[in-house]
Design a protein around this motif. Structure first.
Motif, PDB file in Angstrom:
ATOM      1  N   VAL A  35       0.833  -1.204   0.000  1.00 41.32           N
ATOM      2  CA  VAL A  35       0.000   0.000   0.000  1.00 41.32           C
ATOM      3  C   VAL A  35       0.868   1.255   0.000  1.00 41.32           C
ATOM      4  O   VAL A  35       0.556   2.238  -0.676  1.00 41.32           O
ATOM      5  CB  VAL A  35      -0.968  -0.022   1.194  1.00 41.32           C
ATOM      6  CG1 VAL A  35      -1.778   1.264   1.245  1.00 41.32           C
ATOM      7  CG2 VAL A  35      -1.907  -1.226   1.105  1.00 41.32           C
ATOM      8  N   ALA A  36       1.974   1.222   0.737  1.00 45.92           N
ATOM      9  CA  ALA A  36       2.873   2.379   0.749  1.00 45.92           C
ATOM     10  C   ALA A  36       3.404   2.675  -0.645  1.00 45.92           C
ATOM     11  O   ALA A  36       3.461   3.839  -1.072  1.00 45.92           O
ATOM     12  CB  ALA A  36       4.026   2.134   1.718  1.00 45.92           C
ATOM     13  N   ASN A  37       3.774   1.644  -1.367  1.00 49.22           N
ATOM     14  CA  ASN A  37       4.275   1.841  -2.735  1.00 49.22           C
ATOM     15  C   ASN A  37       3.186   2.356  -3.675  1.00 49.22           C
ATOM     16  O   ASN A  37       3.468   3.116  -4.611  1.00 49.22           O
ATOM     17  CB  ASN A  37       4.845   0.530  -3.283  1.00 49.22           C
ATOM     18  CG  ASN A  37       6.187   0.187  -2.668  1.00 49.22           C
ATOM     19  OD1 ASN A  37       6.952   1.071  -2.296  1.00 49.22           O
ATOM     20  ND2 ASN A  37       6.475  -1.106  -2.541  1.00 49.22           N
ATOM     21  N   MET A  38       1.948   1.961  -3.410  1.00 55.30           N
ATOM     22  CA  MET A  38       0.836   2.424  -4.233  1.00 55.30           C
ATOM     23  C   MET A  38       0.592   3.918  -4.069  1.00 55.30           C
ATOM     24  O   MET A  38       0.267   4.619  -5.027  1.00 55.30           O
ATOM     25  CB  MET A  38      -0.446   1.659  -3.868  1.00 55.30           C
ATOM     26  CG  MET A  38      -0.508   0.220  -4.341  1.00 55.30           C
ATOM     27  SD  MET A  38      -1.978  -0.625  -3.666  1.00 55.30           S
ATOM     28  CE  MET A  38      -3.295   0.412  -4.302  1.00 55.30           C
ATOM     29  N   PHE A  39       0.757   4.411  -2.856  1.00 56.88           N
ATOM     30  CA  PHE A  39       0.304   5.769  -2.564  1.00 56.88           C
ATOM     31  C   PHE A  39       1.413   6.803  -2.415  1.00 56.88           C
ATOM     32  O   PHE A  39       1.121   8.002  -2.436  1.00 56.88           O
ATOM     33  CB  PHE A  39      -0.556   5.766  -1.286  1.00 56.88           C
ATOM     34  CG  PHE A  39      -1.920   5.193  -1.494  1.00 56.88           C
ATOM     35  CD1 PHE A  39      -2.927   5.943  -2.066  1.00 56.88           C
ATOM     36  CD2 PHE A  39      -2.190   3.884  -1.138  1.00 56.88           C
ATOM     37  CE1 PHE A  39      -4.187   5.410  -2.272  1.00 56.88           C
ATOM     38  CE2 PHE A  39      -3.451   3.338  -1.332  1.00 56.88           C
ATOM     39  CZ  PHE A  39      -4.451   4.108  -1.909  1.00 56.88           C
ATOM     40  N   LYS A  40       2.662   6.390  -2.286  1.00 55.29           N
ATOM     41  CA  LYS A  40       3.700   7.374  -1.989  1.00 55.29           C
ATOM     42  C   LYS A  40       3.902   8.397  -3.096  1.00 55.29           C
ATOM     43  O   LYS A  40       4.330   9.524  -2.844  1.00 55.29           O
ATOM     44  CB  LYS A  40       5.021   6.677  -1.676  1.00 55.29           C
ATOM     45  CG  LYS A  40       5.679   5.944  -2.837  1.00 55.29           C
ATOM     46  CD  LYS A  40       6.969   5.291  -2.366  1.00 55.29           C
ATOM     47  CE  LYS A  40       7.643   4.515  -3.487  1.00 55.29           C
ATOM     48  NZ  LYS A  40       8.888   3.859  -3.011  1.00 55.29           N
ATOM     49  N   ASN A  41       3.570   8.040  -4.338  1.00 60.35           N
ATOM     50  CA  ASN A  41       3.703   8.989  -5.443  1.00 60.35           C
ATOM     51  C   ASN A  41       2.372   9.637  -5.819  1.00 60.35           C
ATOM     52  O   ASN A  41       2.291  10.357  -6.815  1.00 60.35           O
ATOM     53  CB  ASN A  41       4.292   8.290  -6.671  1.00 60.35           C
ATOM     54  CG  ASN A  41       5.713   7.822  -6.434  1.00 60.35           C
ATOM     55  OD1 ASN A  41       6.511   8.517  -5.806  1.00 60.35           O
ATOM     56  ND2 ASN A  41       6.023   6.629  -6.924  1.00 60.35           N
ATOM     57  N   LYS A  42       1.340   9.390  -5.012  1.00 59.27           N
ATOM     58  CA  LYS A  42       0.028   9.935  -5.316  1.00 59.27           C
ATOM     59  C   LYS A  42      -0.364  11.084  -4.400  1.00 59.27           C
ATOM     60  O   LYS A  42      -1.402  11.714  -4.599  1.00 59.27           O
ATOM     61  CB  LYS A  42      -1.034   8.828  -5.235  1.00 59.27           C
ATOM     62  CG  LYS A  42      -0.872   7.738  -6.288  1.00 59.27           C
ATOM     63  CD  LYS A  42      -1.973   6.721  -6.205  1.00 59.27           C
ATOM     64  CE  LYS A  42      -1.783   5.614  -7.245  1.00 59.27           C
ATOM     65  NZ  LYS A  42      -1.869   6.132  -8.609  1.00 59.27           N
TER      66      LYS A  42
END
Length: 267
Positions: A253-260
């Motif tokens: 989840v961290a990888n999904m949202f860190k660039n969003k």
């Protein structure tokens, strides 16, 4: 619930988005409505349109549910008018997509007050009459974020985890007493939420508020403890934490949202 005939629904955050969609669909089904939100002008417009289209009674109450006294004031106004609440829709809420320290403490205080405190207070105020009537119930709006910790949306998703847990606990207490408590957990929905949340959601798919309301009401009528609305992917996402280690889920989840997140710094 077997029938909604002659029922009255109280809907929070009813001036737009999912709350407005619940109001319009309940109005179409013939329910009388009590609508509350902070935006009195928008609320009045929605109420006038529903009255005209569906010939139901619609009362509006302008209120800010981040205020500690708002829930009691709403209840007192309803009772003073000799009205009752058969169905409560706790919809009002907001979130922020950000690094945790990029938001002020006051933002989180208000988020918790609205997403959690108001939900608990209104449920506590209106459940007794439902129990007396052995009918009715509560729809609480959760999120697909209710099912796992979500870095960069930490406080919002934690509040929605509370909403899901709280709803299912009350479902367990009252399901045999004629009361239904349903947590409705949408994914991305085409509302003003993303704008308020400062979220980068370009390229993502959305459900409509009308779809969320329709599926939420159907689940409530079937006596379900929760439902995940929208795409099948939303449902799969809700199950992921059951089959993967929590540390793995956090990383995914961290990888999904860190660039969003639209990151900025307060320091």
């Amino acid at each position: 619930m077997k029938s909604l005939k002659n029922k009255t629904a109280l809907i929070t955050g009813a001036s737009s988005g999912i709350g407005e969609a619940f109001a319009r669909q309940f109005g179409q089904m013939g329910l009388n409505l009590i609508l509350t939100a902070r935006s009195g002008d928008k609320l009045a417009k929605v109420a006038a349109e529903i009255r005209k289209e569906h010939a139901v009674d619609v009362k509006i109450i302008t209120a800010d549910l981040t205020s500690p006294s708002a829930a009691d004031k709403i209840a007192q106004e309803i009772w003073n008018d000799k009205l009752h609440v058969d169905i409560l829709v706790n919809n009002a809420g907001f979130g922020k997509w950000a690094n945790f320290l990029d938001e002020e403490k006051q933002t989180y205080t208000e988020m918790i007050a609205l997403n959690i405190d108001a939900t608990v207070k209104l449920s506590h105020l209106f459940l007794p009459q439902m129990l007396k009537n052995k009918s009715g119930g509560i729809i609480n709006i959760g999120s697909t974020g209710s099912f796992q910790p979500t870095p960069y949306i930490a406080v919002y998703c934690a509040t929605k985890a509370f909403v899901l847990s709280f709803s299912e606990a009350l479902f367990g207490e009252y399901k045999d007493k004629g009361i239904t408590i349903t947590a409705v957990c949408p994914g991305n929905t085409k509302t003003l939420f993303s704008e308020v949340a400062n979220a980068q959601t370009e390229g993502q798919t959305y459900a409509t508020p009308q779809q969320v309301a329709k599926e939420g009401i159907a689940a409530f009528m079937k006596g379900r403890n929760y439902t995940v609305t929208g795409s099948f992917n939303n449902y799969i996402q809700s199950l992921s934490s059951r089959f993967l280690p929590r540390r793995t889920i956090i990383g995914i989840v961290a990888n999904m949202f860190k660039n969003k997140v639209k990151s900025y710094s307060l320091t």
